[in-house]
Design a protein around this motif. Sequence first.
Motif, PDB file in Angstrom:
ATOM      1  N   LEU A 107      19.325  43.461 -15.799  1.00 20.15           N
ATOM      2  CA  LEU A 107      18.892  44.676 -16.490  1.00 20.15           C
ATOM      3  C   LEU A 107      17.389  44.843 -16.349  1.00 20.15           C
ATOM      4  O   LEU A 107      16.611  43.941 -16.673  1.00 20.15           O
ATOM      5  CB  LEU A 107      19.262  44.608 -17.976  1.00 20.15           C
ATOM      6  CG  LEU A 107      18.774  45.801 -18.820  1.00 20.15           C
ATOM      7  CD1 LEU A 107      19.516  47.073 -18.413  1.00 20.15           C
ATOM      8  CD2 LEU A 107      18.947  45.533 -20.301  1.00 20.15           C
ATOM      9  N   LYS A 108      16.978  46.013 -15.829  1.00 20.81           N
ATOM     10  CA  LYS A 108      15.572  46.399 -15.818  1.00 20.81           C
ATOM     11  C   LYS A 108      15.433  47.596 -16.743  1.00 20.81           C
ATOM     12  O   LYS A 108      16.074  48.624 -16.527  1.00 20.81           O
ATOM     13  CB  LYS A 108      15.111  46.785 -14.407  1.00 20.81           C
ATOM     14  CG  LYS A 108      15.083  45.654 -13.409  1.00 20.81           C
ATOM     15  CD  LYS A 108      14.570  46.157 -12.067  1.00 20.81           C
ATOM     16  CE  LYS A 108      14.568  45.069 -11.019  1.00 20.81           C
ATOM     17  NZ  LYS A 108      14.065  45.577  -9.710  1.00 20.81           N
ATOM     18  N   LEU A 109      14.592  47.461 -17.740  1.00 19.81           N
ATOM     19  CA  LEU A 109      14.416  48.530 -18.715  1.00 19.81           C
ATOM     20  C   LEU A 109      12.960  48.940 -18.753  1.00 19.81           C
ATOM     21  O   LEU A 109      12.081  48.109 -19.015  1.00 19.81           O
ATOM     22  CB  LEU A 109      14.876  48.059 -20.096  1.00 19.81           C
ATOM     23  CG  LEU A 109      14.905  49.111 -21.206  1.00 19.81           C
ATOM     24  CD1 LEU A 109      15.881  50.234 -20.863  1.00 19.81           C
ATOM     25  CD2 LEU A 109      15.280  48.468 -22.529  1.00 19.81           C
ATOM     26  N   LYS A 110      12.679  50.208 -18.472  1.00 14.66           N
ATOM     27  CA  LYS A 110      11.312  50.714 -18.474  1.00 14.66           C
ATOM     28  C   LYS A 110      11.126  51.626 -19.679  1.00 14.66           C
ATOM     29  O   LYS A 110      11.797  52.647 -19.798  1.00 14.66           O
ATOM     30  CB  LYS A 110      11.011  51.471 -17.183  1.00 14.66           C
ATOM     31  CG  LYS A 110      11.081  50.596 -15.948  1.00 14.66           C
ATOM     32  CD  LYS A 110      10.630  51.334 -14.704  1.00 14.66           C
ATOM     33  CE  LYS A 110      10.698  50.425 -13.479  1.00 14.66           C
ATOM     34  NZ  LYS A 110      10.245  51.112 -12.246  1.00 14.66           N
ATOM     35  N   ILE A 111      10.230  51.231 -20.552  1.00 18.07           N
ATOM     36  CA  ILE A 111       9.924  52.024 -21.739  1.00 18.07           C
ATOM     37  C   ILE A 111       8.662  52.820 -21.438  1.00 18.07           C
ATOM     38  O   ILE A 111       7.581  52.256 -21.264  1.00 18.07           O
ATOM     39  CB  ILE A 111       9.706  51.128 -22.973  1.00 18.07           C
ATOM     40  CG1 ILE A 111      10.875  50.156 -23.145  1.00 18.07           C
ATOM     41  CG2 ILE A 111       9.511  51.980 -24.214  1.00 18.07           C
ATOM     42  CD1 ILE A 111      12.207  50.816 -23.390  1.00 18.07           C
ATOM     43  N   LEU A 112       8.781  54.131 -21.374  1.00 21.24           N
ATOM     44  CA  LEU A 112       7.684  54.990 -20.954  1.00 21.24           C
ATOM     45  C   LEU A 112       7.205  55.857 -22.115  1.00 21.24           C
ATOM     46  O   LEU A 112       8.008  56.391 -22.880  1.00 21.24           O
ATOM     47  CB  LEU A 112       8.116  55.892 -19.795  1.00 21.24           C
ATOM     48  CG  LEU A 112       8.742  55.200 -18.586  1.00 21.24           C
ATOM     49  CD1 LEU A 112       9.188  56.231 -17.560  1.00 21.24           C
ATOM     50  CD2 LEU A 112       7.737  54.237 -17.957  1.00 21.24           C
ATOM     51  N   ALA A 113       5.892  55.991 -22.223  1.00 19.56           N
ATOM     52  CA  ALA A 113       5.222  56.946 -23.100  1.00 19.56           C
ATOM     53  C   ALA A 113       5.255  56.569 -24.576  1.00 19.56           C
ATOM     54  O   ALA A 113       4.218  56.495 -25.225  1.00 19.56           O
ATOM     55  CB  ALA A 113       5.786  58.355 -22.904  1.00 19.56           C
ATOM     56  N   VAL A 114       6.437  56.356 -25.155  1.00 18.45           N
ATOM     57  CA  VAL A 114       6.509  56.046 -26.590  1.00 18.45           C
ATOM     58  C   VAL A 114       7.463  54.887 -26.809  1.00 18.45           C
ATOM     59  O   VAL A 114       8.400  54.681 -26.040  1.00 18.45           O
ATOM     60  CB  VAL A 114       7.001  57.266 -27.403  1.00 18.45           C
ATOM     61  CG1 VAL A 114       6.005  58.410 -27.324  1.00 18.45           C
ATOM     62  CG2 VAL A 114       8.371  57.728 -26.924  1.00 18.45           C
ATOM     63  N   PRO A 115       7.255  54.112 -27.880  1.00 21.64           N
ATOM     64  CA  PRO A 115       8.191  53.024 -28.184  1.00 21.64           C
ATOM     65  C   PRO A 115       9.557  53.588 -28.553  1.00 21.64           C
ATOM     66  O   PRO A 115       9.662  54.724 -29.018  1.00 21.64           O
ATOM     67  CB  PRO A 115       7.549  52.320 -29.394  1.00 21.64           C
ATOM     68  CG  PRO A 115       6.131  52.780 -29.419  1.00 21.64           C
ATOM     69  CD  PRO A 115       6.124  54.148 -28.836  1.00 21.64           C
ATOM     70  N   PRO A 116      10.619  52.816 -28.361  1.00 23.17           N
ATOM     71  CA  PRO A 116      11.950  53.271 -28.768  1.00 23.17           C
ATOM     72  C   PRO A 116      11.998  53.522 -30.270  1.00 23.17           C
ATOM     73  O   PRO A 116      11.249  52.922 -31.038  1.00 23.17           O
ATOM     74  CB  PRO A 116      12.860  52.097 -28.384  1.00 23.17           C
ATOM     75  CG  PRO A 116      12.094  51.328 -27.371  1.00 23.17           C
ATOM     76  CD  PRO A 116      10.654  51.492 -27.731  1.00 23.17           C
ATOM     77  N   HIS A 117      12.895  54.412 -30.690  1.00 20.73           N
ATOM     78  CA  HIS A 117      12.999  54.750 -32.108  1.00 20.73           C
ATOM     79  C   HIS A 117      13.442  53.534 -32.911  1.00 20.73           C
ATOM     80  O   HIS A 117      13.965  52.549 -32.375  1.00 20.73           O
ATOM     81  CB  HIS A 117      13.982  55.908 -32.296  1.00 20.73           C
ATOM     82  CG  HIS A 117      15.381  55.582 -31.865  1.00 20.73           C
ATOM     83  ND1 HIS A 117      16.338  55.134 -32.745  1.00 20.73           N
ATOM     84  CD2 HIS A 117      15.986  55.624 -30.655  1.00 20.73           C
ATOM     85  CE1 HIS A 117      17.478  54.920 -32.094  1.00 20.73           C
ATOM     86  NE2 HIS A 117      17.280  55.206 -30.826  1.00 20.73           N
ATOM     87  N   SER A 118      13.244  53.577 -34.195  1.00 25.91           N
ATOM     88  CA  SER A 118      13.470  52.413 -35.053  1.00 25.91           C
ATOM     89  C   SER A 118      14.901  51.901 -35.009  1.00 25.91           C
ATOM     90  O   SER A 118      15.151  50.716 -35.187  1.00 25.91           O
ATOM     91  CB  SER A 118      13.088  52.754 -36.502  1.00 25.91           C
ATOM     92  OG  SER A 118      11.717  53.067 -36.584  1.00 25.91           O
ATOM     93  N   GLY A 119      15.862  52.799 -34.783  1.00 28.19           N
ATOM     94  CA  GLY A 119      17.257  52.379 -34.760  1.00 28.19           C
ATOM     95  C   GLY A 119      17.742  51.891 -33.408  1.00 28.19           C
ATOM     96  O   GLY A 119      18.913  51.561 -33.245  1.00 28.19           O
ATOM     97  N   PHE A 120      16.831  51.854 -32.433  1.00 32.24           N
ATOM     98  CA  PHE A 120      17.221  51.449 -31.084  1.00 32.24           C
ATOM     99  C   PHE A 120      17.720  50.006 -31.075  1.00 32.24           C
ATOM    100  O   PHE A 120      17.128  49.128 -31.698  1.00 32.24           O
ATOM    101  CB  PHE A 120      16.013  51.583 -30.154  1.00 32.24           C
ATOM    102  CG  PHE A 120      16.269  51.123 -28.741  1.00 32.24           C
ATOM    103  CD1 PHE A 120      16.907  51.951 -27.833  1.00 32.24           C
ATOM    104  CD2 PHE A 120      15.867  49.862 -28.327  1.00 32.24           C
ATOM    105  CE1 PHE A 120      17.126  51.540 -26.536  1.00 32.24           C
ATOM    106  CE2 PHE A 120      16.085  49.436 -27.034  1.00 32.24           C
ATOM    107  CZ  PHE A 120      16.721  50.280 -26.134  1.00 32.24           C
ATOM    108  N   SER A 121      18.814  49.774 -30.378  1.00 32.27           N
ATOM    109  CA  SER A 121      19.386  48.429 -30.321  1.00 32.27           C
ATOM    110  C   SER A 121      19.823  48.107 -28.898  1.00 32.27           C
ATOM    111  O   SER A 121      20.298  48.982 -28.168  1.00 32.27           O
ATOM    112  CB  SER A 121      20.589  48.328 -31.262  1.00 32.27           C
ATOM    113  OG  SER A 121      21.235  47.082 -31.105  1.00 32.27           O
TER     114      SER A 121
END
Length: 444
Positions: A107-121
Motif C-alpha cells: 500500500l502506497k498512500l499519499k496524503i496531499l494538501a490537508v490531513p485526513p479528517h478526524s474519523g479517517f481509519s
Amino acid sequence: MTSLDLLPDEILRKVFQNFTAVTEEDRKWLCDSRFVSRSFNDLIVPILFAEESHMPEHMQLPKCLAKISVVCRAMEAHAPDNDKHQISTWADTFIRDIGARSTLTELKLKILAVPPHSGFSLEPISNLTTVEIYWDIFATDKGCDPERWQRQSTSFMSQVSELLKRCPDLQSFTFLSEYFSTERSLAPITLASLLDRLQSPSTPSRKLRRLVTRAVIVHVDDIRSNLHHLHHLEELVLEANPDPSAFTHFGDICAMLQMNDIKVKSLFIEDLQHSGISQYIASYQGLEKLVLREFDRINDSPVIIGGFIASLQNHCKTLKWLEFDVDRLSPWPQGIVAHLQSEAEQYVALQTLRIRLCITLDDANNVEGRILTELLETAMRLQALRLLECSSVNFKTGSGMREDYIELRWGVNSPSRIHTFMERIVEHFKRDREPKFAIKLFKD
C-alpha cells in the motif's frame, strides 16, 4: 482451446505470468484471453491488475471506486484535495473496499494538501508486507486551524501505527514527509509515534528489511526500543532528521547496529561527525548501495575524509551504487576521485556512480576541467559500470544564500556556463573513447 482449458491451474498461471503486461501487446493478449472462460478470467485478472494507481478528482470518484479490483496485490492511493465531503466519502469507501481484499500486500498512500479528517481509519487493512506513506502537507494562514490540524495529524499517526501492528509480515516501511506552513509549525512527526504500537512486549517481532524516513524525528531510543524488529534490516534511510542532534543519534544508531551484528546492504548518510558511522561501515562486508549527502564543512577535515574512504575498502567488491552528493566547494570530490583512480579494478560490481564535482566559473572560462576528465577516465576502468551521473556543486560554502551560489542564473532552465562546459568535455570524451556506460549530467 478446450484442451488448454483443461490444464491444471498452476501450469496455466505460469503460462500467463510469462505475459507480465509490461507491453501493450502483452496486456492486450491477456485482456483478450480473459474471455476464453471463467477459469481463464480468474487466473489472468490477478496478473493483469496486480498493481493499480488511483488519484481521483471530484468527477472521477465513482469511476475510481468501480476500478478497485478484488485481486489487487499492490495499491497506490492519492487523497484528492478538493471537496471535503467527497474526500471523506472517497477515502472511507476506498479503504473499506481494499481492506476487504485478502490479496493486498503493498500500500502506497499519499496524503496531499490537508490531513485526513478526524474519523479517517485505515481499518480493516492488514497483513501487508510493504507500507509507504507520503505526507505532503501545506498549511497557510488562510483557513488554517492549527489545533484541528494537529488533532487530525495525531489521529492519522495513530492509525499508521495500528496498521503496522496488524501487519505481522511487514518487511518495508517508508514515511516521507514534506511539510510547509506560513503560519506556525505543527508538532513534528516522530518515529516513536509511528512505531508506538509495535513496542508492546506482546507484539511478535517483525522481519523488517527496509526502513526509510524523511523529515521524521528519529532518536537512538526509537531504534533501541524496536531493535527486535530490525535484526533482518537491509536498508536504512533516515533523511533530513529535523532533530538538532540528528548526527549524534545517527552515529549512536550505527554503533548499535554494529553491536548487534546488523549489517545493512543500503545506507544513507547525511553527516559524518560521529566516528561510529565510519567504524560501523568498516566493521563488515556486503554494502551494495551507499549514499553520502554531506552538508557541514566541519566534515571536510583530512581525518574524516580519509577515515570514510578507508571504510569503503571492505565493500569494493559488493557495492553496486555509490553516490556522493556534497553540494559545496570541498575536498570531497578530489578525495573520492583519487580513491577510485587507485582502486577502480576492485569495484567489480559497481553499476551506478553519482557524484558532484567542484567546477567553478573560472574553471569553465579557463577551460580547466581536469577533475571531470580524471573521473571519466577512471570510469572506463569500472568494468560493471552502467551509468555515470555527475554535476557541478551549486554553492561555495553550502549556506544556500543567494550570495553563496557559484553561478547565479535566472531560473533553473536558464543556460549554465558550467553545465555547458561540462557537456563539451563529455561529448568529446564519448566521441573519442566510446564508453559502454551511459553518462548523464544532471541539473538541480
